[in-house]
Design a protein around this motif. Sequence first.
Motif, PDB file in Angstrom:
ATOM      1  N   ASN A  39      56.407  48.576  78.920  1.00 51.88           N
ATOM      2  CA  ASN A  39      56.556  49.514  77.814  1.00 51.88           C
ATOM      3  C   ASN A  39      57.664  49.012  76.895  1.00 51.88           C
ATOM      4  O   ASN A  39      57.970  47.822  76.882  1.00 51.88           O
ATOM      5  CB  ASN A  39      56.813  50.921  78.342  1.00 51.88           C
TER       6      ASN A  39
ATOM      7  N   ILE B 126      56.550  52.523  85.079  1.00 49.71           N
ATOM      8  CA  ILE B 126      56.647  52.543  83.619  1.00 49.71           C
ATOM      9  C   ILE B 126      56.865  51.116  83.102  1.00 49.71           C
ATOM     10  O   ILE B 126      57.529  50.889  82.106  1.00 49.71           O
ATOM     11  CB  ILE B 126      57.744  53.518  83.123  1.00 49.71           C
TER      12      ILE B 126
ATOM     13  N   ARG C 277      51.658  52.460  82.477  1.00 50.21           N
ATOM     14  CA  ARG C 277      51.917  51.037  82.310  1.00 50.21           C
ATOM     15  C   ARG C 277      51.327  50.499  81.010  1.00 50.21           C
ATOM     16  O   ARG C 277      50.156  50.680  80.725  1.00 50.21           O
ATOM     17  CB  ARG C 277      51.307  50.306  83.493  1.00 50.21           C
TER      18      ARG C 277
ATOM     19  N   SER D 186      46.972  50.143  79.600  1.00 52.27           N
ATOM     20  CA  SER D 186      46.622  49.621  78.273  1.00 52.27           C
ATOM     21  C   SER D 186      45.268  48.933  78.250  1.00 52.27           C
ATOM     22  O   SER D 186      44.971  48.208  77.313  1.00 52.27           O
ATOM     23  CB  SER D 186      47.691  48.651  77.798  1.00 52.27           C
TER      24      SER D 186
ATOM     25  N   ASN E 108      60.111  45.462  80.370  1.00 53.42           N
ATOM     26  CA  ASN E 108      60.573  46.298  79.270  1.00 53.42           C
ATOM     27  C   ASN E 108      61.637  45.488  78.544  1.00 53.42           C
ATOM     28  O   ASN E 108      61.636  44.261  78.622  1.00 53.42           O
ATOM     29  CB  ASN E 108      61.107  47.633  79.795  1.00 53.42           C
TER      30      ASN E 108
ATOM     31  N   GLU F 257      53.219  51.344  75.533  1.00 54.17           N
ATOM     32  CA  GLU F 257      54.228  51.292  74.468  1.00 54.17           C
ATOM     33  C   GLU F 257      55.103  52.540  74.382  1.00 54.17           C
ATOM     34  O   GLU F 257      55.444  53.005  73.299  1.00 54.17           O
ATOM     35  CB  GLU F 257      53.559  50.989  73.124  1.00 54.17           C
ATOM     36  N   LEU F 258      55.496  53.068  75.537  1.00 56.78           N
ATOM     37  CA  LEU F 258      56.363  54.245  75.561  1.00 56.78           C
ATOM     38  C   LEU F 258      57.808  53.865  75.278  1.00 56.78           C
ATOM     39  O   LEU F 258      58.279  52.800  75.675  1.00 56.78           O
ATOM     40  CB  LEU F 258      56.293  54.926  76.925  1.00 56.78           C
ATOM     41  N   THR F 259      58.509  54.776  74.615  1.00 63.75           N
ATOM     42  CA  THR F 259      59.946  54.617  74.387  1.00 63.75           C
ATOM     43  C   THR F 259      60.732  55.752  75.038  1.00 63.75           C
ATOM     44  O   THR F 259      61.956  55.697  75.088  1.00 63.75           O
ATOM     45  CB  THR F 259      60.259  54.593  72.876  1.00 63.75           C
TER      46      THR F 259
END
Length: 156
Positions: free
Chosen positions: A108, A105, A82, A52, A131, A85-87
């Motif tokens: 996120n 990961i 890293r 990010s 997370n 903002e992954l779902t």
Amino acid sequence: SWLYEAGKALEGAFGALYNRSKVVHLKTKAKMIDERGEAEKLQWVKEVHCNSMLPNNVGLGKHSHLPHGFGLLRNLGKLTLRGIELTSLPEDISELSDSLECLDISENLFTVIPPVVSRLSSLETLKIARNNLKTLVGIQNLRSLKRLYANFNALK
């Protein structure tokens, strides 16, 4: 140079990810990068790091999904996704089950461990800190797992 060529091949396969999220590290076998096409070039990429460290208006955005095509990275040993903002993770990451040893990961928006992670049979290190995980269901099938970093979650 071989790094430029690998970067161009990566950009072709993962244009959305490459352009919106900074690929900061590529390690390849230079002699294998040649004129045989993008897939041939991509199969020797060993590490991909996306993070990010970008201006706010360049990021993937909230609740983002990665493009498919990770299966082309046949020898990928380390994947860092890293703080972008992954779902979810694409299903074709499971094609890396023989090569991927480290998956980060962290930072996120995951609330559960993505199901595809449980199919990564060579995974030795899983970083899922920061997370919003409530459970670690899904890691019990990871027979090669040696290191798990799951701090700063909502685990009970």
